[in-house]
Scaffold this active site. Structure first.
Site, mmCIF file in Angstrom:
data_model
loop_
_atom_site.group_PDB
_atom_site.id
_atom_site.type_symbol
_atom_site.label_atom_id
_atom_site.label_comp_id
_atom_site.label_asym_id
_atom_site.label_seq_id
_atom_site.Cartn_x
_atom_site.Cartn_y
_atom_site.Cartn_z
ATOM 1 C CE1 TYR A 195 9.207 -4.540 1.070
ATOM 2 C CE2 TYR A 195 8.726 -5.645 -1.072
ATOM 3 C CZ TYR A 195 7.840 -4.224 0.590
ATOM 4 O OH TYR A 195 7.290 -3.835 0.310
ATOM 5 C CD GLU B 4 -1.040 0.096 -3.506
ATOM 6 O OE1 GLU B 4 -0.331 -1.342 -2.537
ATOM 7 O OE2 GLU B 4 -0.418 0.752 -3.724
#
Ligand code: 3EB
Length: 330
Positions: A210, A323
């Site tokens: 990331y 999630e």
């Protein structure tokens, strides 16, 4: 999976995957069953036991009465304590759990550093030293701004505590915010004497890559892990992340649909059969109480018959509202 494969892996001496299930039973009865490696209760669920295999996860379940989660393995199970750490082991599998009060470790980064250092130290002395799957539940996960957001401090401390532990590849993981004691950090794991196979999702940038905008320390986890005998896939926390960006900010239903696309891509990437079935349980972490009925309804439509435990939990990016994680058996 190719027919006959499972028996071939068994012939190679690889342990059968733990059976993970949601059970309407009391903790004592589940703990008394042969092969029980761990039992989890959710939210206020109390159990009158100090068995180290019992863990109360501080996430409220939306359905009452809530099921317990049981992990069961082949063969006898031993259990014990090592400082604050609780563990059990059987059939080449190992469960370990640690709960820390952040105030005793200088805050979220210090607690994460100590938790991972202690887990590493314990696991290093065991035969079951391949960590396949980790769960992290942190209080007030989105509190604080920028690099001082509590989740980002957790990521800093986790990386410090791990050192080069996962230099050979990250385990699968979940990191979710709980609404219990805000100072409580809970970490638990599944390890094995045998290595698994990490799986990435072609739709998503690997988390450890990331870019800087998501924090000083990129989160170290694999999108999923195939267990040693290739008979199950442990699926990491999967959000509406496409590439490295959050998709559909503020839209729970659209995020859920994106997650289901991510999960299908992950199953394909792992070489698993498409779709989910009644055998393998999932969890859905929902940020806003008011979204729970719609999430439940949509999951019943899209994944009929699949056991889903709906929990009140915060995703580690504040724009993400839902999630999923869980298991898929081959
Ligand atoms: C994501 O895709 C969502 O920090 O261990 C998912 C699973 C997430 C694990 C972790 C974070 C973690 O980036 C967040």
């Amino acid at each position: 999976m190719v027919e006959g494969c499972e028996s071939r892996w068994a012939e190679a001496g690889l342990a059968r995957a733990p059976r993970i299930s949601y059970r309407m039973n009391d903790a004592a009865a589940l703990l008394a069953e042969p092969g029980t490696l761990a039992v989890f209760g959710f939210g206020g669920h109390a159990a009158d036991t100090d068995d180290p295999r019992w863990l109360r996860v501080p996430l409220e379940a939306f359905d009452a009465p809530a099921s317990l989660e049981a992990w069961q393995v082949d063969g006898p199970v031993q259990h014990g304590r090592h400082g604050a750490l609780r563990w059990s082991a059987g059939g080449s599998w190992l469960y370990a759990a640690l709960e820390l009060d952040e105030r005793e470790h200088g805050g979220p980064a210090g607690a994460a550093r100590v938790a991972y250092a202690q887990l590493r130290e314990f696991i290093g002395g065991r035969d079951e030293r391949q960590v396949l799957r980790l769960w992290n539940y942190q209080g007030a996960i989105n509190q604080g701004d920028g690099d001082t957001e509590r989740y980002k401090l957790f990521c800093d401390g986790r990386a410090e505590g791990c050192g080069d532990w996962f230099a050979g590849g990250y385990p699968a993981a979940t990191a979710i915010g709980h609404h219990g004691d805000p100072h409580l950090l809970q970490v638990y794991l599944l390890a094995s004497a045998q290595a698994g196979t990490a799986v990435e999702n072609p739709r998503q940038v690997s988390a450890w890559r990331y870019p800087r905008q998501y924090g000083r320390t990129a989160p170290g986890f694999a999108r999923a892990m195939r267990l040693p005998a290739q008979d199950a896939l442990a699926i990491s926390g999967t959000a509406a992340v496409v590439g490295h960006a959050s998709a559909h900010a503020g839209d729970t239903a659209a995020q859920l649909d994106e997650i289901l696309i991510n999960l299908e891509a992950l199953l394909a990437s792992a070489g698993m059969p498409a779709g989910f079935d009644t055998q393998a349980p999932l969890k859905a972490y929902v940020r806003h109480l008011a979204d729970a009925p719609r999430v439940r309804e949509r999951l019943q439509q899209r994944l009929p018959g699949v056991p889903v435990l709906l929990l009140h939990g915060d995703v580690c990016r504040s724009e993400l509202l839902v999630e999923l994680d869980g298991w898929r058996y081959a």
